[in-house]
Design a protein around this motif. Sequence first.
Motif, PDB file in Angstrom:
ATOM      1  N   LEU B 137       0.682  -1.324   0.051  1.00  0.00           N
ATOM      2  CA  LEU B 137      -0.004  -0.031   0.144  1.00  0.00           C
ATOM      3  C   LEU B 137       0.873   1.319   0.105  1.00  0.00           C
ATOM      4  CD1 LEU B 137      -2.779  -1.021   2.632  1.00  0.00           C
ATOM      5  CD2 LEU B 137      -2.660  -1.018  -0.098  1.00  0.00           C
ATOM      6  N   SER B 138       2.028   1.087   0.631  1.00  0.00           N
ATOM      7  CA  SER B 138       3.007   2.368   0.610  1.00  0.00           C
ATOM      8  C   SER B 138       4.265   1.910   0.836  1.00  0.00           C
ATOM      9  CB  SER B 138       2.497   3.065   1.828  1.00  0.00           C
ATOM     10  OG  SER B 138       3.344   3.738   2.514  1.00  0.00           O
ATOM     11  N   GLN B 139       5.274   2.489   0.067  1.00  0.00           N
ATOM     12  CA  GLN B 139       6.590   2.003   0.204  1.00  0.00           C
ATOM     13  C   GLN B 139       7.492   3.449   0.662  1.00  0.00           C
ATOM     14  OE1 GLN B 139       8.277   0.590  -3.316  1.00  0.00           O
ATOM     15  NE2 GLN B 139       6.418   0.605  -4.636  1.00  0.00           N
ATOM     16  N   ASP B 140       8.221   2.870   1.467  1.00  0.00           N
ATOM     17  CA  ASP B 140       9.376   3.939   1.894  1.00  0.00           C
ATOM     18  C   ASP B 140      10.441   3.042   2.307  1.00  0.00           C
ATOM     19  OD1 ASP B 140      10.430   6.244   2.841  1.00  0.00           O
ATOM     20  OD2 ASP B 140      10.021   5.851   4.771  1.00  0.00           O
ATOM     21  N   GLY B 141      10.945   2.309   1.182  1.00  0.00           N
ATOM     22  CA  GLY B 141      12.199   1.581   1.292  1.00  0.00           C
ATOM     23  C   GLY B 141      11.963   0.220   2.163  1.00  0.00           C
ATOM     24  N   GLY B 142      12.544  -0.739   1.751  1.00  0.00           N
ATOM     25  CA  GLY B 142      12.343  -2.451   2.361  1.00  0.00           C
ATOM     26  C   GLY B 142      11.192  -2.861   2.078  1.00  0.00           C
ATOM     27  N   MET B 143      10.730  -2.831   0.771  1.00  0.00           N
ATOM     28  CA  MET B 143       9.500  -3.446   0.496  1.00  0.00           C
ATOM     29  C   MET B 143       9.589  -5.074   0.507  1.00  0.00           C
ATOM     30  SD  MET B 143       7.528  -2.989  -3.084  1.00  0.00           S
ATOM     31  CE  MET B 143       8.598  -3.910  -4.219  1.00  0.00           C
ATOM     32  N   LEU B 144      10.678  -5.573   0.231  1.00  0.00           N
ATOM     33  CA  LEU B 144      10.921  -7.049   0.373  1.00  0.00           C
ATOM     34  C   LEU B 144      11.015  -7.541   1.817  1.00  0.00           C
ATOM     35  CD1 LEU B 144      11.451  -9.784  -0.926  1.00  0.00           C
ATOM     36  CD2 LEU B 144      13.961  -9.098  -1.032  1.00  0.00           C
ATOM     37  N   GLN B 145      11.558  -6.929   2.537  1.00  0.00           N
ATOM     38  CA  GLN B 145      11.605  -7.036   4.026  1.00  0.00           C
ATOM     39  C   GLN B 145      10.076  -6.990   4.620  1.00  0.00           C
ATOM     40  OE1 GLN B 145      13.019  -4.859   7.201  1.00  0.00           O
ATOM     41  NE2 GLN B 145      13.050  -3.059   6.090  1.00  0.00           N
ATOM     42  N   ALA B 146       9.446  -6.082   4.255  1.00  0.00           N
ATOM     43  CA  ALA B 146       7.966  -5.833   4.876  1.00  0.00           C
ATOM     44  C   ALA B 146       7.008  -7.110   4.386  1.00  0.00           C
ATOM     45  CB  ALA B 146       7.593  -4.592   4.592  1.00  0.00           C
ATOM     46  N   CYS B 147       7.350  -7.368   2.881  1.00  0.00           N
ATOM     47  CA  CYS B 147       6.430  -8.603   2.340  1.00  0.00           C
ATOM     48  C   CYS B 147       6.926  -9.708   3.047  1.00  0.00           C
ATOM     49  CB  CYS B 147       6.784  -8.526   0.931  1.00  0.00           C
ATOM     50  SG  CYS B 147       6.035  -7.188   0.102  1.00  0.00           S
ATOM     51  N   ILE B 148       8.327 -10.118   3.245  1.00  0.00           N
ATOM     52  CA  ILE B 148       8.462 -11.344   3.898  1.00  0.00           C
ATOM     53  C   ILE B 148       7.976 -11.397   5.216  1.00  0.00           C
ATOM     54  CG2 ILE B 148      10.470 -12.660   4.925  1.00  0.00           C
ATOM     55  CD1 ILE B 148      12.161 -11.704   2.472  1.00  0.00           C
ATOM     56  N   ASN B 149       8.028 -10.404   6.097  1.00  0.00           N
ATOM     57  CA  ASN B 149       7.392 -10.395   7.619  1.00  0.00           C
ATOM     58  C   ASN B 149       6.050 -10.553   7.449  1.00  0.00           C
ATOM     59  OD1 ASN B 149      10.060 -10.021   8.621  1.00  0.00           O
ATOM     60  ND2 ASN B 149       9.737  -7.836   8.598  1.00  0.00           N
ATOM     61  N   ALA B 150       5.442  -9.670   6.376  1.00  0.00           N
ATOM     62  CA  ALA B 150       3.712 -10.195   6.356  1.00  0.00           C
ATOM     63  C   ALA B 150       3.458 -11.353   6.135  1.00  0.00           C
ATOM     64  CB  ALA B 150       3.226  -8.942   5.234  1.00  0.00           C
ATOM     65  N   VAL B 151       4.197 -12.128   5.285  1.00  0.00           N
ATOM     66  CA  VAL B 151       3.867 -13.299   4.743  1.00  0.00           C
ATOM     67  C   VAL B 151       4.096 -14.468   6.171  1.00  0.00           C
ATOM     68  CG1 VAL B 151       4.501 -15.416   3.618  1.00  0.00           C
ATOM     69  CG2 VAL B 151       4.107 -13.050   2.286  1.00  0.00           C
ATOM     70  N   SER B 152       4.944 -14.076   6.882  1.00  0.00           N
ATOM     71  CA  SER B 152       5.441 -14.835   7.916  1.00  0.00           C
ATOM     72  C   SER B 152       4.017 -14.933   8.873  1.00  0.00           C
ATOM     73  CB  SER B 152       6.547 -14.428   8.813  1.00  0.00           C
ATOM     74  OG  SER B 152       7.540 -15.133   8.646  1.00  0.00           O
ATOM     75  N   LEU B 153       3.682 -13.618   9.366  1.00  0.00           N
ATOM     76  CA  LEU B 153       2.548 -13.330   9.969  1.00  0.00           C
ATOM     77  C   LEU B 153       1.306 -13.987   9.534  1.00  0.00           C
ATOM     78  CD1 LEU B 153       3.211  -9.669  11.309  1.00  0.00           C
ATOM     79  CD2 LEU B 153       3.120 -12.014  12.596  1.00  0.00           C
ATOM     80  N   ALA B 154       1.063 -13.731   8.382  1.00  0.00           N
ATOM     81  CA  ALA B 154      -0.307 -14.185   7.802  1.00  0.00           C
ATOM     82  C   ALA B 154      -0.085 -16.054   7.764  1.00  0.00           C
ATOM     83  CB  ALA B 154      -0.337 -13.805   6.434  1.00  0.00           C
ATOM     84  N   LEU B 155       0.799 -16.561   7.655  1.00  0.00           N
ATOM     85  CA  LEU B 155       0.792 -18.057   7.549  1.00  0.00           C
ATOM     86  C   LEU B 155       0.957 -18.555   9.112  1.00  0.00           C
ATOM     87  CD1 LEU B 155       3.811 -18.699   5.065  1.00  0.00           C
ATOM     88  CD2 LEU B 155       1.605 -19.232   4.807  1.00  0.00           C
ATOM     89  N   VAL B 156       1.503 -17.870  10.104  1.00  0.00           N
ATOM     90  CA  VAL B 156       1.282 -17.976  11.435  1.00  0.00           C
ATOM     91  C   VAL B 156      -0.274 -18.215  11.737  1.00  0.00           C
ATOM     92  CG1 VAL B 156       1.575 -17.386  13.791  1.00  0.00           C
ATOM     93  CG2 VAL B 156       3.417 -17.542  12.153  1.00  0.00           C
ATOM     94  N   ASP B 157      -0.910 -17.154  11.059  1.00  0.00           N
ATOM     95  CA  ASP B 157      -2.424 -16.854  11.526  1.00  0.00           C
ATOM     96  C   ASP B 157      -3.225 -17.854  11.017  1.00  0.00           C
ATOM     97  OD1 ASP B 157      -4.789 -15.560  12.410  1.00  0.00           O
ATOM     98  OD2 ASP B 157      -4.950 -14.462  10.334  1.00  0.00           O
ATOM     99  N   ALA B 158      -2.802 -18.395   9.806  1.00  0.00           N
ATOM    100  CA  ALA B 158      -3.443 -19.356   8.969  1.00  0.00           C
ATOM    101  C   ALA B 158      -3.491 -20.844   9.688  1.00  0.00           C
ATOM    102  CB  ALA B 158      -3.104 -19.743   7.666  1.00  0.00           C
ATOM    103  N   GLY B 159      -2.284 -20.963  10.548  1.00  0.00           N
ATOM    104  CA  GLY B 159      -2.098 -22.175  11.414  1.00  0.00           C
ATOM    105  C   GLY B 159      -1.357 -23.140  10.566  1.00  0.00           C
ATOM    106  N   ILE B 160      -0.547 -22.579   9.630  1.00  0.00           N
ATOM    107  CA  ILE B 160       0.244 -23.590   8.964  1.00  0.00           C
ATOM    108  C   ILE B 160       1.502 -23.825   9.466  1.00  0.00           C
ATOM    109  CG2 ILE B 160       1.179 -23.777   6.566  1.00  0.00           C
ATOM    110  CD1 ILE B 160      -0.875 -21.691   5.468  1.00  0.00           C
TER     111      ILE B 160
END
Lengths: 322, 253
Positions: B137-160
Amino acid sequence: MADGDRSDEVDAEDDDDDSEDERLFSLDPEADGDARITGVVKGKHIVTPGELVTSDATWMRGHGTYSVGNSTYSSVAGTITRVNKLLSVTPLRGRYVPEVGDHVVGRIIDVGTRSWHVDIGAKQAAVLMLGSVNLPGGVQRRKSESDELQMRVFLKEGDLLNAEVQAIFTDGAASLHTRSLSYGKLRNGYFLNIPSSLIIRSKIHTLELPGGVDLVLGVNGYLWLRKHTQQLGEQGVSITRLAEEAGWEIYSDENEYISPSIRETIARYANAIKALEFGEVGVNEPRVVAAYEASLEFKNVGEMVENDAKRRIARQVLAARS
Amino acid sequence: MSRPEIYSPEGLRIDGRRWNEVRHVRCAINTHQASSDGSSIIEQGNTKVICNVVGPGEPTGGGVGGSGGNQRAKDDNRVILTVKAVVAPFSTIDRRKRSGNDNRVQEMCLTIQHIFEEAVMGHLQPRSQIEISLYVLSQDGGMLQACINAVSLALVDAGIPMYDYVCACTAGMYDKEVLLDLNRLEENDMPFLTMATLGATRKVALMQLETRVGIDRLEPMMAAAMSGCHHLRDVMDAEVRKHGKSRLARTGV
């Protein structure tokens, strides 16, 4: 890493290596071991992926864990469950995992040869074999080739049914059966789904609710709200002749007449259950009834879609519990 | 010249941080419960990413429903991960529309897919598929790192089931100073690397360095990035625990 000056934030976590012992979960193998009780160790402690559960090799590792050497780590975020010497972590959320005997609601997604594929919200589609359904003409009836050819007449893509999990394949997919008159095709109602983790298992999952509405509470989180209809058994058909009496109407697609007031009650129940879902309150019969009663303060069923209303209903249901 | 100083003699960066301070991290899980099995939102400074995870489920693609599905998934006895990312046109200062098959975005998706194929315990979910969708939604540097962290959290939330969180952080080298967790201005001005670790361990899941940097500078950058990753793990872990506690309190029978 060896730099002397670090900010507080980064420092706080670098201590982790030393404080590993704190994370270690003290499980006493000698503790009271009632063989039947699934005990949650030390109350509701939450473990997260990568967290050390125990470094004691005597424990057996169940679902939601993995091991490196002698140590057992959690692989999901959830609570620890212990059965005798088996340790497992139950995830807080996740897809429905079928178990033998579960009463589920599903939707046909595909008609195959001698079987249907049913979406039950699990990791894989379930299988309903032609041999595990009741066909018109009684239990003893043999399945002929003509039945194979007209499978789509019984159940076709998009049809909803309730069934019981008969067996689990080795890859985790479920095999269903509808060999009872309480199972089969669903009609006269409304479908909704909620997370399966919110369903509280009980002995009976077909509920008769006040207001002339039945609820099929699938363990997989798929629910069916329908107008209350007399089941065959209530119509004075003798128990031994039930299966013979069950004719083509069990596969009928025609809805009966549903009065506007019943429709509204069904909508009210649906919104009440959505309110429970919104508040992440576990769903069982008393809670559904409590939510329904709490919802009566809203004259118009449509008002219940507001988040405030949902929150209010969920809170009242929780208050009624204590 | 009023050009802002990247790193002042007093040891302060453009946004007032010290060299070893990460930007403010705000994250939440289970934000889109109706549309996904697991969801998360993460803000690292002004970079903001939403992630939705659907699955594990019957493989889709190809035919309708389960039957004609992804043949690769049917034959495979491991889970299939698919990653899609959408970078919003309004996410940068100058409005720019990226097409769906932008090379950089494609590459990022592939990187994320490879990382999480290792981190997720895929052998437990044969014949199934996990769909990961990312929205920047908004980038101010570190797009890849934010994406990786977001995926991590979402996968944990999905109980995978996963071996550990995968947490990512960037570090750059300005002159002889290491700077942690760069913002956009800093990223444009110096060589930097993105690193992802498996939880609080020293196991590196990803290291991406796209610019030239002296070999003697590399190690301090890696060290700083790694401690940044570990810090992020703690922030994400705290959020998961907080969410878990509130959930348990409500669903208890």
